[in-house]
Motif scaffolding. Structure first.
Motif, short mmCIF file in Angstrom:
data_model
loop_
_atom_site.label_atom_id
_atom_site.label_comp_id
_atom_site.label_asym_id
_atom_site.label_seq_id
_atom_site.Cartn_x
_atom_site.Cartn_y
_atom_site.Cartn_z
N GLU A 159 -12.63 16.69 -84.52
CA GLU A 159 -13.63 15.69 -84.14
C GLU A 159 -13.90 14.74 -85.30
OE1 GLU A 159 -17.12 17.16 -82.00
OE2 GLU A 159 -16.08 19.08 -81.81
N GLU A 160 -13.89 15.29 -86.52
CA GLU A 160 -14.14 14.46 -87.71
C GLU A 160 -13.03 13.45 -87.91
OE1 GLU A 160 -14.31 17.76 -87.59
OE2 GLU A 160 -16.48 18.03 -87.75
N GLU A 161 -11.77 13.87 -87.67
CA GLU A 161 -10.64 12.95 -87.83
C GLU A 161 -10.68 11.84 -86.79
OE1 GLU A 161 -7.29 15.93 -89.80
OE2 GLU A 161 -7.63 15.95 -87.63
N ILE A 162 -11.06 12.18 -85.58
CA ILE A 162 -11.18 11.17 -84.53
C ILE A 162 -12.27 10.17 -84.89
CG2 ILE A 162 -11.91 10.80 -82.14
CD1 ILE A 162 -10.36 13.39 -81.46
N ASP A 163 -13.41 10.68 -85.37
CA ASP A 163 -14.51 9.79 -85.78
C ASP A 163 -14.05 8.87 -86.92
OD1 ASP A 163 -16.24 10.84 -83.92
OD2 ASP A 163 -17.16 12.27 -85.31
N SER A 164 -13.28 9.41 -87.85
CA SER A 164 -12.80 8.61 -88.99
C SER A 164 -11.88 7.49 -88.53
CB SER A 164 -12.08 9.50 -90.01
OG SER A 164 -12.97 10.44 -90.58
N LEU A 165 -11.01 7.80 -87.59
CA LEU A 165 -10.08 6.79 -87.07
C LEU A 165 -10.84 5.66 -86.38
CD1 LEU A 165 -7.32 9.15 -85.62
CD2 LEU A 165 -6.96 7.44 -87.42
N LEU A 224 -4.20 2.67 -88.07
CA LEU A 224 -5.48 3.30 -88.39
C LEU A 224 -5.28 4.59 -89.17
CD1 LEU A 224 -7.41 2.76 -85.02
CD2 LEU A 224 -7.94 1.71 -87.24
N ALA A 225 -4.25 5.36 -88.79
CA ALA A 225 -3.96 6.61 -89.50
C ALA A 225 -3.60 6.33 -90.96
CB ALA A 225 -2.82 7.35 -88.80
N GLU A 226 -2.82 5.27 -91.18
CA GLU A 226 -2.46 4.88 -92.55
C GLU A 226 -3.68 4.41 -93.32
OE1 GLU A 226 0.52 1.93 -91.94
OE2 GLU A 226 2.13 3.39 -91.58
N LYS A 227 -4.56 3.73 -92.63
CA LYS A 227 -5.76 3.17 -93.27
C LYS A 227 -6.67 4.26 -93.82
CE LYS A 227 -9.42 -0.22 -92.37
NZ LYS A 227 -10.00 -1.14 -91.34
N ILE A 228 -6.79 5.38 -93.11
CA ILE A 228 -7.68 6.45 -93.58
C ILE A 228 -6.92 7.53 -94.35
CG2 ILE A 228 -9.23 6.07 -91.64
CD1 ILE A 228 -8.22 8.75 -90.46
N GLY A 229 -5.59 7.32 -94.51
CA GLY A 229 -4.79 8.28 -95.27
C GLY A 229 -4.55 9.59 -94.54
N LEU A 230 -4.50 9.52 -93.23
CA LEU A 230 -4.27 10.73 -92.43
C LEU A 230 -2.82 11.17 -92.57
CD1 LEU A 230 -5.68 12.63 -90.33
CD2 LEU A 230 -4.71 11.17 -88.56
N LYS A 231 -2.61 12.41 -92.93
CA LYS A 231 -1.25 12.90 -93.19
C LYS A 231 -0.53 13.37 -91.93
CE LYS A 231 -1.79 12.12 -97.53
NZ LYS A 231 -1.14 10.92 -98.10
N LYS A 232 -1.27 13.58 -90.87
CA LYS A 232 -0.66 14.05 -89.63
C LYS A 232 0.13 12.93 -88.96
CE LYS A 232 -4.29 17.43 -88.53
NZ LYS A 232 -5.36 17.80 -87.56
N SER A 233 1.20 13.30 -88.26
CA SER A 233 1.96 12.34 -87.47
C SER A 233 1.34 12.30 -86.08
CB SER A 233 3.43 12.76 -87.38
OG SER A 233 4.15 11.88 -86.56
N ALA A 243 -8.09 17.91 -74.48
CA ALA A 243 -7.95 19.20 -73.80
C ALA A 243 -8.34 20.37 -74.70
CB ALA A 243 -6.51 19.38 -73.32
N THR A 244 -7.91 20.30 -75.95
CA THR A 244 -8.20 21.39 -76.89
C THR A 244 -9.69 21.52 -77.15
OG1 THR A 244 -6.05 21.06 -77.95
CG2 THR A 244 -7.70 22.30 -79.19
N HIS A 245 -10.37 20.41 -77.34
CA HIS A 245 -11.80 20.46 -77.64
C HIS A 245 -12.60 20.92 -76.42
CE1 HIS A 245 -11.13 17.33 -81.07
NE2 HIS A 245 -10.65 18.52 -81.35
#
Length: 298
Positions: free
Chosen positions: A115-121, A231-240, A251-253
């Motif tokens: 949830e935190e990663e989604i909020d960051s994006l 957006l992923a690059e902008k926040i430095g998210l390492k996940k693909s 679904a997971t949440h």
């Protein structure tokens, strides 16, 4: 019957009889085209009616040198479907892939976001630009409703039933379902509609399309991927991640918060509950909570 005629008839069958989407039909056709190309390269003049299991086995063996097990399994499945069609139409007596086994592959668990990663994006979206409000509404809709990217870009204004708390989604095979939409997602869609979309010069044919590009036309799948990647690059998210990652996270949440699988299945538009069950494997703690809550020996 030659290969081109057989392929054309097969594509019509997939469209009319099975109701598959254009993308699915193209993927099935691509499997057959790979076999046709192999036969041409090796100067094998043999029709789809006469081709033998040995020739197909050799083709798959050659393909296997350059692709992973999952791609190989997908190819075998696609060819098996094509020849099953020929058997169904009485062009062949048997399917030459009946005895050809697919490689054993593990079920690939989808990547998810917290949830935190989604909020960051979402917080990384530049709302000072006109497309910012649109992009925020897009991400909120992907995550809030668990949509496929094709479902998102095809969403219509006439599909929005906010008073009832639902949107109408057209999924694979043009099958429609109603998905609940929470107030926060409705809010951001309405902001985009009233403050941004209303001022776009909308091109003919796209008047009912919800999410538009700057030229007033429907967004492409590639554009949604690009928005998320940037957006992923902008926040430095390492996940693909991709648009589908938001669907998996949705679904997971839900599952982590004790939603039942049948409800999740209906919202995702999965034909089989076994497809939805993959999310159980993401969070084993859910199984523990179920046993602790419902087992008589708890």
């Amino acid at each position: 019957m030659n290969w081109q005629n057989a392929l054309k008839d097969y594509q019509l069958y997939l469209k009319i009889e099975r109701g598959l989407s254009k993308n699915s039909i193209e993927n099935y056709a691509l499997d057959v085209k790979k076999l046709i190309s192999y036969l041409e390269i090796n100067n094998m003049s043999i029709s789809p009616i006469k081709i033998t299991p040995d020739i197909i086995q050799q083709f798959i063996y050659e393909v296997a040198k350059n692709v992973n097990a999952r791609s190989q399994s997908r190819l075998i499945s696609g060819l098996r479907s094509f020849f099953s069609y020929l058997v169904f139409e009485d062009y062949r007596a048997s399917n030459p892939l009946e005895l050809i086994e697919s490689p054993k592959i593990g079920r690939k668990l989808p990547d998810t976001l917290s949830e935190e990663e989604i909020d960051s994006l979402i917080c990384a979206i530049d709302l000072s630009k006109p497309e910012g409000e649109r992009n925020r509404a897009i991400l909120e809709t992907l995550y809030g409703c668990g949509l496929r990217v094709s479902e998102l870009i095809n969403l219509k204004l006439s599909d929005l039933f906010f008073d009832e708390g639902f949107i109408k989604v057209t999924g694979k095979g043009d099958k429609q379902r109603f998905v609940p939409i929470v107030e926060i997602t409705q809010k951001f869609i309405n902001i985009y509609r009233t403050e941004i979309r209303n001022h776009i010069n909308i091109q003919a044919g796209f008047e009912d399309t919800l999410f538009l590009n700057r030229r007033g036309k429907q967004l492409t799948r590639a554009m949604i991927f690009t928005i998320i990647k940037q957006l992923a690059e902008k926040i430095g998210l390492k996940k693909s991640i991709s648009p589908h990652t938001f669907r998996h996270s949705f679904a997971t949440h839900l599952l982590q918060n004790d939603a039942d699988l049948r409800s999740i299945q209906l919202m995702l538009g999965h034909e089989s509950i076994t497809t939805t069950e993959i999310y159980v494997h993401l969070d084993k703690s859910h199984l523990t909570k179920v046993v602790e809550k419902f087992h008589p020996r708890k």
